[in-house]
Design a protein around this motif. Structure first.
Motif, PDB file in Angstrom:
ATOM      1  N   GLU A 251    -105.954  62.263  57.301  1.00  0.00           N
ATOM      2  CA  GLU A 251    -104.887  62.599  58.246  1.00  0.00           C
ATOM      3  C   GLU A 251    -105.334  62.329  59.675  1.00  0.00           C
ATOM      4  O   GLU A 251    -104.570  61.782  60.487  1.00  0.00           O
ATOM      5  N   ARG A 252    -106.588  62.706  59.987  1.00  0.00           N
ATOM      6  CA  ARG A 252    -107.107  62.459  61.336  1.00  0.00           C
ATOM      7  C   ARG A 252    -107.263  60.967  61.610  1.00  0.00           C
ATOM      8  O   ARG A 252    -106.913  60.483  62.694  1.00  0.00           O
ATOM      9  N   ALA A 253    -107.789  60.229  60.612  1.00  0.00           N
ATOM     10  CA  ALA A 253    -107.990  58.791  60.794  1.00  0.00           C
ATOM     11  C   ALA A 253    -106.671  58.060  60.966  1.00  0.00           C
ATOM     12  O   ALA A 253    -106.540  57.195  61.838  1.00  0.00           O
ATOM     13  N   LEU A 254    -105.684  58.393  60.173  1.00  0.00           N
ATOM     14  CA  LEU A 254    -104.369  57.738  60.281  1.00  0.00           C
ATOM     15  C   LEU A 254    -103.724  58.044  61.624  1.00  0.00           C
ATOM     16  O   LEU A 254    -103.100  57.169  62.233  1.00  0.00           O
ATOM     17  N   ARG A 255    -103.890  59.274  62.079  1.00  0.00           N
ATOM     18  CA  ARG A 255    -103.307  59.639  63.380  1.00  0.00           C
ATOM     19  C   ARG A 255    -104.027  58.919  64.521  1.00  0.00           C
ATOM     20  O   ARG A 255    -103.397  58.369  65.425  1.00  0.00           O
ATOM     21  N   ASP A 256    -105.370  58.897  64.468  1.00  0.00           N
ATOM     22  CA  ASP A 256    -106.139  58.299  65.563  1.00  0.00           C
ATOM     23  C   ASP A 256    -106.046  56.776  65.585  1.00  0.00           C
ATOM     24  O   ASP A 256    -105.994  56.168  66.660  1.00  0.00           O
ATOM     25  N   LEU A 257    -106.068  56.160  64.409  1.00  0.00           N
ATOM     26  CA  LEU A 257    -106.111  54.696  64.345  1.00  0.00           C
ATOM     27  C   LEU A 257    -104.746  54.032  64.393  1.00  0.00           C
ATOM     28  O   LEU A 257    -104.619  52.913  64.891  1.00  0.00           O
TER      29      LEU A 257
ATOM     30  N   ALA B 257    -104.880  45.131  50.976  1.00  0.00           N
ATOM     31  CA  ALA B 257    -105.954  45.501  50.055  1.00  0.00           C
ATOM     32  C   ALA B 257    -107.166  46.033  50.803  1.00  0.00           C
ATOM     33  O   ALA B 257    -107.809  47.001  50.374  1.00  0.00           O
ATOM     34  N   VAL B 258    -107.500  45.419  51.946  1.00  0.00           N
ATOM     35  CA  VAL B 258    -108.638  45.878  52.744  1.00  0.00           C
ATOM     36  C   VAL B 258    -108.374  47.272  53.300  1.00  0.00           C
ATOM     37  O   VAL B 258    -109.263  48.139  53.312  1.00  0.00           O
ATOM     38  N   LEU B 259    -107.150  47.523  53.751  1.00  0.00           N
ATOM     39  CA  LEU B 259    -106.812  48.857  54.258  1.00  0.00           C
ATOM     40  C   LEU B 259    -106.980  49.916  53.169  1.00  0.00           C
ATOM     41  O   LEU B 259    -107.549  50.993  53.410  1.00  0.00           O
ATOM     42  N   PHE B 260    -106.483  49.620  51.972  1.00  0.00           N
ATOM     43  CA  PHE B 260    -106.597  50.601  50.890  1.00  0.00           C
ATOM     44  C   PHE B 260    -108.048  50.824  50.501  1.00  0.00           C
ATOM     45  O   PHE B 260    -108.486  51.959  50.318  1.00  0.00           O
ATOM     46  N   ARG B 261    -108.816  49.753  50.364  1.00  0.00           N
ATOM     47  CA  ARG B 261    -110.214  49.890  49.968  1.00  0.00           C
ATOM     48  C   ARG B 261    -110.998  50.673  51.014  1.00  0.00           C
ATOM     49  O   ARG B 261    -111.834  51.521  50.680  1.00  0.00           O
ATOM     50  N   THR B 262    -110.717  50.428  52.288  1.00  0.00           N
ATOM     51  CA  THR B 262    -111.380  51.183  53.354  1.00  0.00           C
ATOM     52  C   THR B 262    -111.016  52.659  53.275  1.00  0.00           C
ATOM     53  O   THR B 262    -111.886  53.537  53.393  1.00  0.00           O
ATOM     54  N   ALA B 263    -109.732  52.943  53.084  1.00  0.00           N
ATOM     55  CA  ALA B 263    -109.284  54.331  52.991  1.00  0.00           C
ATOM     56  C   ALA B 263    -109.915  55.042  51.805  1.00  0.00           C
ATOM     57  O   ALA B 263    -110.311  56.218  51.896  1.00  0.00           O
ATOM     58  N   LEU B 264    -110.055  54.337  50.688  1.00  0.00           N
ATOM     59  CA  LEU B 264    -110.642  54.942  49.492  1.00  0.00           C
ATOM     60  C   LEU B 264    -112.149  55.144  49.677  1.00  0.00           C
ATOM     61  O   LEU B 264    -112.687  56.211  49.372  1.00  0.00           O
ATOM     62  N   ASP B 265    -112.833  54.128  50.202  1.00  0.00           N
ATOM     63  CA  ASP B 265    -114.286  54.226  50.378  1.00  0.00           C
ATOM     64  C   ASP B 265    -114.673  55.304  51.380  1.00  0.00           C
ATOM     65  O   ASP B 265    -115.738  55.925  51.249  1.00  0.00           O
ATOM     66  N   ARG B 266    -113.833  55.536  52.377  1.00  0.00           N
ATOM     67  CA  ARG B 266    -114.139  56.526  53.405  1.00  0.00           C
ATOM     68  C   ARG B 266    -113.507  57.883  53.117  1.00  0.00           C
ATOM     69  O   ARG B 266    -113.494  58.762  53.972  1.00  0.00           O
ATOM     70  N   SER B 267    -112.964  57.999  51.901  1.00  0.00           N
ATOM     71  CA  SER B 267    -112.372  59.268  51.444  1.00  0.00           C
ATOM     72  C   SER B 267    -111.221  59.720  52.334  1.00  0.00           C
ATOM     73  O   SER B 267    -111.016  60.915  52.543  1.00  0.00           O
ATOM     74  N   TRP B 268    -110.477  58.757  52.867  1.00  0.00           N
ATOM     75  CA  TRP B 268    -109.250  59.112  53.566  1.00  0.00           C
ATOM     76  C   TRP B 268    -108.142  59.417  52.575  1.00  0.00           C
ATOM     77  O   TRP B 268    -107.230  60.175  52.876  1.00  0.00           O
ATOM     78  N   VAL B 269    -108.218  58.791  51.404  1.00  0.00           N
ATOM     79  CA  VAL B 269    -107.293  59.095  50.314  1.00  0.00           C
ATOM     80  C   VAL B 269    -108.101  59.308  49.046  1.00  0.00           C
ATOM     81  O   VAL B 269    -109.219  58.785  48.914  1.00  0.00           O
ATOM     82  N   GLU B 270    -107.551  60.077  48.138  1.00  0.00           N
ATOM     83  CA  GLU B 270    -108.174  60.338  46.837  1.00  0.00           C
ATOM     84  C   GLU B 270    -107.136  60.118  45.750  1.00  0.00           C
ATOM     85  O   GLU B 270    -105.946  60.383  45.948  1.00  0.00           O
TER      86      GLU B 270
END
Length: 233
Positions: A222-228, A194-207
């Protein structure tokens, strides 16, 4: 609730459609669910009342609007697990229906790529994130899924925090696996998922795509998933 009562509730196509729609983790109005399931508002109201009385849905009222959502992550897990259970076509009496339109096929394709499962990532994206978390030692799965010390440090570096009650008696599990109904492999649920999804949504990694469960990974995502995590989509 007895097994027969639960099975009877979810065997109804309208009630099943409501529960599946609510896997997007958001609250829907009774009217929105009626339109989604293509039933009359009176029918929707009656069926929602039965699901609320059984404890599968929770109700919120704001003014004259009635909102409903899944009662909690354990209900979402139940619905997703039932949806992913492989039933032979001969046992079901027919094969799975093909998409009825180009729009429906597009929606199903988008949900298979990336979607919400209540409040965590699912689809190919969710499975890829789980694989990466295991490969990088953020999550261990020897005696059941667990967040490692490296995983907690990784979360801290990310600037994300688990809920205070996660992992405590009466609280939500820190990590749990959830069988993905399209991939037939597990993705990550629990407080960590849940924390991963909320972070991704709040930081606009996913829409979110429209009003359904489908998600789109943004260029920043895409950049965040690749780097992290080393995830390449």
């Amino acid at each position: 609730m007895s097994l027969t009562h639960l099975a009877g509730l979810l065997a109804d196509p309208t009630r099943a459609a409501f529960c599946t729609a609510l896997l997007d983790g958001r609250a829907w109005t009774a009217g929105e669910l009626a339109r989604h399931a293509r039933v009359a508002p009176s029918t929707a109201s009656e069926q929602l009342s039965r699901l609320i009385a059984a404890g599968l849905l929770a109700e919120e009222r704001q003014g004259r609007h009635r909102y409903v959502r899944l009662a909690g992550p354990e209900v979402a897990t139940l619905i997703e697990d039932l949806a992913s259970f492989p039933v032979p076509a001969e046992s079901a009496g027919r094969s799975s229906p093909a998409p009825g339109s180009l729009r429906e096929a597009t929606r199903m394709s988008a949900e298979a790529r990336a979607r919400t499962c209540y409040d965590h990532l699912a689809g190919r994206l969710g499975v890829a994130v789980r694989d990466a978390a295991l490969a990088r030692g953020l999550v261990a799965d020897e005696d059941g899924p667990a967040l490692t010390g490296r995983g907690r440090s990784w979360l801290a570096e990310l600037g994300a925090e688990l809920p205070a009650r996660a992992g405590r008696p009466g609280g939500r599990p820190v990590v749990r696996t959830c069988l993905d109904w399209t991939e037939r492999r597990s993705h990550l649920g629990g407080a960590f998922g849940a924390v991963l999804f909320r972070t991704a949504l709040d930081r606009s990694w996913v829409e979110r795509i429209g009003t359904g469960r489908a998600l789109r990974v943004t260029p920043d995502g895409e950049r965040a998933l690749r780097d992290l995590l080393g995830v390449t989509l």
